[in-house]
Motif scaffolding. Sequence first.
Motif, PDB file in Angstrom:
ATOM      1  N   TYR A 232       0.824  -1.211   0.000  1.00  0.00           N
ATOM      2  CA  TYR A 232       0.000   0.000   0.000  1.00  0.00           C
ATOM      3  C   TYR A 232       0.859   1.263   0.000  1.00  0.00           C
ATOM      4  CZ  TYR A 232      -2.761   3.565   2.552  1.00  0.00           C
ATOM      5  OH  TYR A 232      -3.349   4.721   2.987  1.00  0.00           O
ATOM      6  N   VAL A 233       1.856   1.316   0.885  1.00  0.00           N
ATOM      7  CA  VAL A 233       2.651   2.529   1.029  1.00  0.00           C
ATOM      8  C   VAL A 233       3.558   2.756  -0.176  1.00  0.00           C
ATOM      9  CG1 VAL A 233       4.735   1.680   2.218  1.00  0.00           C
ATOM     10  CG2 VAL A 233       3.791   3.927   2.807  1.00  0.00           C
ATOM     11  N   LEU A 234       3.969   1.692  -0.857  1.00  0.00           N
ATOM     12  CA  LEU A 234       4.794   1.853  -2.058  1.00  0.00           C
ATOM     13  C   LEU A 234       4.022   2.562  -3.169  1.00  0.00           C
ATOM     14  CD1 LEU A 234       6.735  -1.532  -2.113  1.00  0.00           C
ATOM     15  CD2 LEU A 234       7.743   0.758  -1.989  1.00  0.00           C
ATOM     16  N   PHE A 235       2.726   2.297  -3.269  1.00  0.00           N
ATOM     17  CA  PHE A 235       1.911   3.022  -4.255  1.00  0.00           C
ATOM     18  C   PHE A 235       1.978   4.532  -3.991  1.00  0.00           C
ATOM     19  CE2 PHE A 235      -0.103  -0.971  -5.479  1.00  0.00           C
ATOM     20  CZ  PHE A 235      -0.410  -0.746  -6.819  1.00  0.00           C
ATOM     21  N   TYR A 236       1.921   4.916  -2.704  1.00  0.00           N
ATOM     22  CA  TYR A 236       1.975   6.341  -2.373  1.00  0.00           C
ATOM     23  C   TYR A 236       3.368   6.919  -2.601  1.00  0.00           C
ATOM     24  CZ  TYR A 236      -2.746   6.499  -0.573  1.00  0.00           C
ATOM     25  OH  TYR A 236      -4.118   6.470  -0.488  1.00  0.00           O
ATOM     26  N   LEU A 237       4.394   6.209  -2.156  1.00  0.00           N
ATOM     27  CA  LEU A 237       5.755   6.716  -2.275  1.00  0.00           C
ATOM     28  C   LEU A 237       6.178   6.885  -3.734  1.00  0.00           C
ATOM     29  CD1 LEU A 237       7.549   4.640   0.513  1.00  0.00           C
ATOM     30  CD2 LEU A 237       6.889   7.048   0.600  1.00  0.00           C
ATOM     31  N   ILE A 238       5.784   5.937  -4.584  1.00  0.00           N
ATOM     32  CA  ILE A 238       6.245   5.944  -5.973  1.00  0.00           C
ATOM     33  C   ILE A 238       5.307   6.709  -6.894  1.00  0.00           C
ATOM     34  CG2 ILE A 238       6.945   4.485  -7.917  1.00  0.00           C
ATOM     35  CD1 ILE A 238       8.735   4.267  -5.442  1.00  0.00           C
ATOM     36  N   LEU A 239       3.994   6.663  -6.633  1.00  0.00           N
ATOM     37  CA  LEU A 239       3.028   7.174  -7.606  1.00  0.00           C
ATOM     38  C   LEU A 239       2.153   8.321  -7.091  1.00  0.00           C
ATOM     39  CD1 LEU A 239       1.958   3.684  -8.972  1.00  0.00           C
ATOM     40  CD2 LEU A 239       3.229   5.413 -10.251  1.00  0.00           C
ATOM     41  N   PHE A 240       1.452   8.132  -5.986  1.00  0.00           N
ATOM     42  CA  PHE A 240       0.384   9.055  -5.629  1.00  0.00           C
ATOM     43  C   PHE A 240       0.856  10.346  -4.963  1.00  0.00           C
ATOM     44  CE2 PHE A 240      -2.237   4.951  -5.145  1.00  0.00           C
ATOM     45  CZ  PHE A 240      -2.460   4.913  -6.509  1.00  0.00           C
ATOM     46  N   ASN A 241       1.959  10.289  -4.206  1.00  0.00           N
ATOM     47  CA  ASN A 241       2.409  11.493  -3.504  1.00  0.00           C
ATOM     48  C   ASN A 241       2.781  12.625  -4.453  1.00  0.00           C
ATOM     49  OD1 ASN A 241       1.964  10.661  -0.925  1.00  0.00           O
ATOM     50  ND2 ASN A 241       4.063  10.060  -0.492  1.00  0.00           N
ATOM     51  N   THR A 242       3.223  12.275  -5.661  1.00  0.00           N
ATOM     52  CA  THR A 242       3.543  13.307  -6.650  1.00  0.00           C
ATOM     53  C   THR A 242       2.321  14.158  -6.949  1.00  0.00           C
ATOM     54  OG1 THR A 242       5.163  11.824  -7.660  1.00  0.00           O
ATOM     55  CG2 THR A 242       4.436  13.700  -8.976  1.00  0.00           C
ATOM     56  N   VAL A 243       1.158  13.530  -7.006  1.00  0.00           N
ATOM     57  CA  VAL A 243      -0.092  14.251  -7.275  1.00  0.00           C
ATOM     58  C   VAL A 243      -0.585  14.962  -6.024  1.00  0.00           C
ATOM     59  CG1 VAL A 243      -2.509  13.983  -7.955  1.00  0.00           C
ATOM     60  CG2 VAL A 243      -0.727  12.669  -9.121  1.00  0.00           C
ATOM     61  N   LEU A 244      -0.594  14.276  -4.880  1.00  0.00           N
ATOM     62  CA  LEU A 244      -1.187  14.825  -3.667  1.00  0.00           C
ATOM     63  C   LEU A 244      -0.374  15.968  -3.075  1.00  0.00           C
ATOM     64  CD1 LEU A 244      -2.301  11.516  -1.901  1.00  0.00           C
ATOM     65  CD2 LEU A 244      -3.687  13.062  -3.285  1.00  0.00           C
ATOM     66  N   ARG A 245       0.945  15.893  -3.180  1.00  0.00           N
ATOM     67  CA  ARG A 245       1.811  16.893  -2.552  1.00  0.00           C
ATOM     68  C   ARG A 245       2.285  17.975  -3.521  1.00  0.00           C
ATOM     69  NH1 ARG A 245       4.075  15.068   2.410  1.00  0.00           N
ATOM     70  NH2 ARG A 245       3.432  12.942   2.935  1.00  0.00           N
ATOM     71  N   GLY A 246       1.952  17.845  -4.796  1.00  0.00           N
ATOM     72  CA  GLY A 246       2.492  18.763  -5.794  1.00  0.00           C
ATOM     73  C   GLY A 246       1.964  20.175  -5.689  1.00  0.00           C
ATOM     74  N   GLY A 247       0.731  20.343  -5.209  1.00  0.00           N
ATOM     75  CA  GLY A 247       0.151  21.660  -5.072  1.00  0.00           C
ATOM     76  C   GLY A 247      -0.338  22.274  -6.373  1.00  0.00           C
ATOM     77  N   TRP A 248      -0.284  21.515  -7.465  1.00  0.00           N
ATOM     78  CA  TRP A 248      -0.688  22.061  -8.766  1.00  0.00           C
ATOM     79  C   TRP A 248      -2.089  21.619  -9.173  1.00  0.00           C
ATOM     80  CZ3 TRP A 248      -1.737  17.996 -11.993  1.00  0.00           C
ATOM     81  CH2 TRP A 248      -1.141  16.775 -11.683  1.00  0.00           C
ATOM     82  N   LEU A 249      -2.631  20.657  -8.463  1.00  0.00           N
ATOM     83  CA  LEU A 249      -3.940  20.134  -8.854  1.00  0.00           C
ATOM     84  C   LEU A 249      -5.046  21.018  -8.275  1.00  0.00           C
ATOM     85  CD1 LEU A 249      -4.800  17.589 -10.467  1.00  0.00           C
ATOM     86  CD2 LEU A 249      -5.261  16.483  -8.278  1.00  0.00           C
ATOM     87  N   PRO A 250      -6.008  21.474  -9.096  1.00  0.00           N
ATOM     88  CA  PRO A 250      -7.112  22.286  -8.570  1.00  0.00           C
ATOM     89  C   PRO A 250      -7.874  21.531  -7.487  1.00  0.00           C
ATOM     90  CG  PRO A 250      -7.078  22.339 -10.970  1.00  0.00           C
ATOM     91  CD  PRO A 250      -6.090  21.296 -10.557  1.00  0.00           C
ATOM     92  N   ILE A 251      -8.367  22.278  -6.492  1.00  0.00           N
ATOM     93  CA  ILE A 251      -9.031  21.666  -5.336  1.00  0.00           C
ATOM     94  C   ILE A 251     -10.211  20.778  -5.732  1.00  0.00           C
ATOM     95  CG2 ILE A 251     -10.374  22.195  -3.254  1.00  0.00           C
ATOM     96  CD1 ILE A 251      -8.415  24.488  -2.750  1.00  0.00           C
ATOM     97  N   PRO A 252     -11.077  21.177  -6.692  1.00  0.00           N
ATOM     98  CA  PRO A 252     -12.163  20.266  -7.084  1.00  0.00           C
ATOM     99  C   PRO A 252     -11.658  18.926  -7.626  1.00  0.00           C
ATOM    100  CG  PRO A 252     -12.624  22.483  -7.840  1.00  0.00           C
ATOM    101  CD  PRO A 252     -11.219  22.495  -7.348  1.00  0.00           C
TER     102      PRO A 252
END
Length: 241
Positions: free
Chosen positions: A91-111
């Motif tokens: 589970y955590v490898l998915f976040y470390l390798i893939l999802f954190n880039t999206v969640l922590r990037g700050g570029w994705l609109p809030i909606p």
Amino acid sequence: MRSMRAVPVAVFLLLLCLVFALVGATLQLGTRVLALFALHPAADGVVAWLAALLLIQLYALLVHRLALAALPLRPGVIAAGSRHEAIYQVYVLFYLILFNTVLRGGWLPIPLLRLVYLALGAQLGANTWSAGLICDPTFVRIGANCIMGEGSLLVPHQIEGRQLAHFPIVIGDGVTVGAHVVLLPGVTIGNGAMVAANSVVTKGVHIGAGEIWGGNPARLLARRAHSATPGQPPNKFPVVA
């Protein structure tokens, strides 16, 4: 902090190969469709790269959710060397390798960020938005008409040395969490409550309905004069003596 075990890493790599295989097959199909429009080769390449980046995230979300459906991640303490620990490490490898880039990037609109959190398993009520970071969305439940302020951080996981656990964060309706607030594992917040900016709500704290908390560590500052109706908080906030 525990070391990654070989089996979870191997399982994650197999799932990652599945993601890339799905992306490749989809791109092949898409190339045939694009050929019908006779785009310029340079434009064709840009479209292919953008499509690949998007598809990697979409298929990773799909594979991740299917894996969690087959092997659920349970709340509570995770024993070292257990089957539960192996599931957590995949589970955590998915976040470390893939999802954190999206969640922590700050570029994705809030909606769009709301949609990502929903796809990752968070339970978010109607008209609820987060301008901060929700870690482990599958362990977070937030009611309707809530706002998580800019830079807020919801952390349902507990990592202390070699001790590892998940304790859900549960938030009611009509709650305001201020900017840069940190909510730690096991926090519950009642309907119509507020947490002041820059506060830290420590592990397992219960904030009652209509209460106002603030500070580091957060403590009760005031209570609302009347119980808050979801979406329509009262306008009087007398301070508790």
